[in-house]
Design a protein around this motif. Structure first.
Motif, PDB file in Angstrom:
ATOM      1  N   THR A  27       0.851  -1.185   0.000  1.00 31.25           N
ATOM      2  CA  THR A  27       0.000   0.000   0.000  1.00 31.25           C
ATOM      3  C   THR A  27       0.887   1.235   0.000  1.00 31.25           C
ATOM      4  N   ALA A  28       0.876   1.972  -1.114  1.00 34.31           N
ATOM      5  CA  ALA A  28       1.682   3.188  -1.229  1.00 34.31           C
ATOM      6  C   ALA A  28       0.946   4.398  -0.674  1.00 34.31           C
ATOM      7  N   LEU A  29      -0.383   4.385  -0.802  1.00 32.40           N
ATOM      8  CA  LEU A  29      -1.214   5.481  -0.296  1.00 32.40           C
ATOM      9  C   LEU A  29      -2.434   4.881   0.372  1.00 32.40           C
ATOM     10  N   ASP A  30      -2.599   5.180   1.672  1.00 30.77           N
ATOM     11  CA  ASP A  30      -3.757   4.673   2.399  1.00 30.77           C
ATOM     12  C   ASP A  30      -4.978   5.532   2.067  1.00 30.77           C
ATOM     13  N   ARG A  31      -6.120   5.132   2.567  1.00 24.55           N
ATOM     14  CA  ARG A  31      -7.386   5.771   2.193  1.00 24.55           C
ATOM     15  C   ARG A  31      -7.316   7.287   2.406  1.00 24.55           C
ATOM     16  N   THR A  32      -7.485   8.020   1.307  1.00 26.48           N
ATOM     17  CA  THR A  32      -7.285   9.469   1.322  1.00 26.48           C
ATOM     18  C   THR A  32      -8.438  10.173   0.628  1.00 26.48           C
ATOM     19  N   GLY A  51       4.089   8.496   0.028  1.00 28.12           N
ATOM     20  CA  GLY A  51       3.043   8.472  -1.001  1.00 28.12           C
ATOM     21  C   GLY A  51       2.704   9.814  -1.598  1.00 28.12           C
ATOM     22  N   LYS A  52       3.494  10.854  -1.286  1.00 24.96           N
ATOM     23  CA  LYS A  52       3.220  12.190  -1.846  1.00 24.96           C
ATOM     24  C   LYS A  52       3.271  12.166  -3.372  1.00 24.96           C
ATOM     25  N   SER A  53       4.369  11.649  -3.908  1.00 22.86           N
ATOM     26  CA  SER A  53       4.522  11.622  -5.366  1.00 22.86           C
ATOM     27  C   SER A  53       3.549  10.636  -6.001  1.00 22.86           C
ATOM     28  N   THR A  54       3.224   9.565  -5.297  1.00 27.93           N
ATOM     29  CA  THR A  54       2.241   8.601  -5.809  1.00 27.93           C
ATOM     30  C   THR A  54       0.883   9.266  -5.998  1.00 27.93           C
ATOM     31  N   SER A 215       1.393  11.125   6.884  1.00 29.51           N
ATOM     32  CA  SER A 215       2.037  10.249   7.850  1.00 29.51           C
ATOM     33  C   SER A 215       3.168   9.461   7.194  1.00 29.51           C
ATOM     34  N   GLN A 216       3.870   8.689   8.018  1.00 32.32           N
ATOM     35  CA  GLN A 216       4.787   7.685   7.494  1.00 32.32           C
ATOM     36  C   GLN A 216       4.005   6.702   6.620  1.00 32.32           C
ATOM     37  N   ALA A 217       4.724   5.998   5.738  1.00 32.54           N
ATOM     38  CA  ALA A 217       4.084   5.024   4.849  1.00 32.54           C
ATOM     39  C   ALA A 217       3.422   3.905   5.668  1.00 32.54           C
ATOM     40  N   PRO A 218       2.276   3.408   5.178  1.00 32.56           N
ATOM     41  CA  PRO A 218       1.520   3.894   4.012  1.00 32.56           C
ATOM     42  C   PRO A 218       0.850   5.225   4.326  1.00 32.56           C
ATOM     43  N   GLY A 219       1.042   6.184   3.442  1.00 31.25           N
ATOM     44  CA  GLY A 219       0.669   7.562   3.718  1.00 31.25           C
ATOM     45  C   GLY A 219      -0.823   7.790   3.846  1.00 31.25           C
ATOM     46  N   ARG A 220      -1.155   8.685   4.758  1.00 27.34           N
ATOM     47  CA  ARG A 220      -2.521   9.187   4.892  1.00 27.34           C
ATOM     48  C   ARG A 220      -2.414  10.617   5.415  1.00 27.34           C
ATOM     49  N   MET A 221      -3.455  11.400   5.237  1.00 24.27           N
ATOM     50  CA  MET A 221      -3.449  12.780   5.703  1.00 24.27           C
ATOM     51  C   MET A 221      -3.633  12.812   7.225  1.00 24.27           C
ATOM     52  N   ILE A 222      -2.726  13.511   7.905  1.00 21.83           N
ATOM     53  CA  ILE A 222      -2.852  13.575   9.359  1.00 21.83           C
ATOM     54  C   ILE A 222      -3.083  14.992   9.885  1.00 21.83           C
ATOM     55  N   ARG A 223      -2.870  16.010   9.064  1.00 21.79           N
ATOM     56  CA  ARG A 223      -3.118  17.366   9.560  1.00 21.79           C
ATOM     57  C   ARG A 223      -3.298  18.324   8.379  1.00 21.79           C
ATOM     58  N   HIS A 224      -4.111  19.348   8.612  1.00 20.24           N
ATOM     59  CA  HIS A 224      -4.380  20.372   7.599  1.00 20.24           C
ATOM     60  C   HIS A 224      -4.205  21.735   8.237  1.00 20.24           C
ATOM     61  N   TYR A 225      -3.467  22.605   7.562  1.00 25.10           N
ATOM     62  CA  TYR A 225      -3.280  23.981   8.014  1.00 25.10           C
ATOM     63  C   TYR A 225      -3.737  24.929   6.907  1.00 25.10           C
ATOM     64  N   ALA A 226      -4.720  25.772   7.206  1.00 21.61           N
ATOM     65  CA  ALA A 226      -5.162  26.813   6.280  1.00 21.61           C
ATOM     66  C   ALA A 226      -4.434  28.101   6.652  1.00 21.61           C
ATOM     67  N   LEU A 227      -3.659  28.635   5.715  1.00 20.04           N
ATOM     68  CA  LEU A 227      -2.819  29.800   5.993  1.00 20.04           C
ATOM     69  C   LEU A 227      -3.494  31.075   5.499  1.00 20.04           C
ATOM     70  N   THR A 228      -3.519  32.079   6.330  1.00 19.27           N
ATOM     71  CA  THR A 228      -4.184  33.339   5.982  1.00 19.27           C
ATOM     72  C   THR A 228      -3.220  34.523   5.923  1.00 19.27           C
ATOM     73  N   GLN A 229      -1.940  34.288   6.220  1.00 24.26           N
ATOM     74  CA  GLN A 229      -0.974  35.387   6.201  1.00 24.26           C
ATOM     75  C   GLN A 229      -0.797  35.914   4.775  1.00 24.26           C
ATOM     76  N   GLN A 230      -0.679  37.216   4.653  1.00 22.77           N
ATOM     77  CA  GLN A 230      -0.532  37.833   3.338  1.00 22.77           C
ATOM     78  C   GLN A 230       0.791  37.446   2.686  1.00 22.77           C
ATOM     79  N   ARG A 231       0.770  37.354   1.362  1.00 23.57           N
ATOM     80  CA  ARG A 231       1.993  37.164   0.592  1.00 23.57           C
ATOM     81  C   ARG A 231       2.528  38.527   0.140  1.00 23.57           C
ATOM     82  N   PRO A 232       3.836  38.639  -0.103  1.00 19.48           N
ATOM     83  CA  PRO A 232       4.883  37.636   0.143  1.00 19.48           C
ATOM     84  C   PRO A 232       5.112  37.457   1.630  1.00 19.48           C
TER      85      PRO A 232
END
Length: 262
Positions: A27-32, A51-54, A215-232
């Motif tokens: 399993t290269a990528l777990d349920r995502t 599993g990022k590139s997968t 996460s470590q393989a097999p990869g799954r999403m473990i955290r999400h960060y929504a960024l609001t800081q202005q660019r650049p």
């Protein structure tokens, strides 16, 4: 160029990717599950082999999921298309074509008149600051210039989605900073939906709207960060919150801190 604000939505629904091996399937990528909203810039970060590139290759149509569904604007992704552009770390330029020729190659299957094809290719090179180098071959260009050609070649066909797999990983620190600025300028003009795969936490936080940690393989999403800081963005002026997120992600990437998503 993608003018329609609701074009480029990527749906990743309960996707699992397995590859055969001598002993059993791996399993290269777990349920995502994940949605990339139109025109957003998402960074995907995680340990090597997670599993990022997968996942990126599956969205590009290079790999079929074992389970689940991948879609672009509601239609199933069944293979590569001009709607999804891909930029790799190693440039993938044709050494026998000039910079102009490499960018023109991306336009060949569109059946444009030759004059329009050349005009669009030159405009794309101008956009990435390479007008003066149009007639040079890849071996005559620096690493940063080669990646600029790759960016021009990808954006010239007007993809809805842009997938970038460690695109600046082979560049020195100074060149990477200049490429970040260039990418931001081109993306803000075209507003393709971007998925940016990186190992570099700082790069992810300085560029993206959203950062997804795997996460470590097999990869799954473990955290999400929504960024609001202005660019650049810069850690020195974006306030303590960005630094706090940085430290938290670095902690998540340690094997002992492989946490379940919250």
């Amino acid at each position: 160029m993608t003018d329609q604000p609701n074009v480029g939505r990527v749906g990743i629904d309960d996707v699992v990717i397995r590859f055969p091996s001598k002993q059993a399937e791996t399993t290269a990528l777990d349920r995502t599950s994940l949605t990339l909203e139109p025109g957003t810039f998402t960074a995907l970060i995680g340990p090597s082999g997670c599993g990022k590139s997968t996942l990126m290759n599956a969205i590009a149509g290079f790999v079929a999921p074992s389970e689940g569904r991948l879609s672009l604007d509601g239609a199933p992704i069944t293979g590569p298309s001009n709607d999804v552009g891909v930029i790799f770390q190693q440039y993938a330029l044709f050494p026998w074509f000039t910079a102009l020729g490499n960018v023109r190659f991306g336009l060949k299957q569109m059946g444009l008149p030759k004059a329009e094809e050349i005009g669009r290719a030159r405009a794309a090179l101008e956009e990435v600051g390479l007008s003066a180098h149009a007639d040079k071959f890849p071996q005559q260009l620096s690493g940063g210039m080669k990646q600029r050609v790759a960016i021009a070649r990808t954006f010239v066909v007007g993809p809805k989605v842009l997938l970038m797999d460690e695109p600046f990983g082979a560049l020195d620190a100074q060149t990477r900073v200049s490429m970040h600025s260039l990418l931001m300028g081109v993306w803000q003009k075209h507003r393709a939906t971007v998925l940016f795969v990186t190992h570099d936490v700082d790069e992810a936080l300085l560029l993206a709207d959203d950062v997804r940690v795997m996460s470590q393989a097999p990869g799954r999403m473990i955290r999400h960060y929504a960024l609001t800081q202005q660019r650049p963005r810069a850690f020195s002026r974006s306030g303590p919150e960005l630094l706090e997120i940085r430290e938290e992600i670095l902690g998540l990437l340690r094997p002992e801190d492989d946490l379940i998503a919250t």
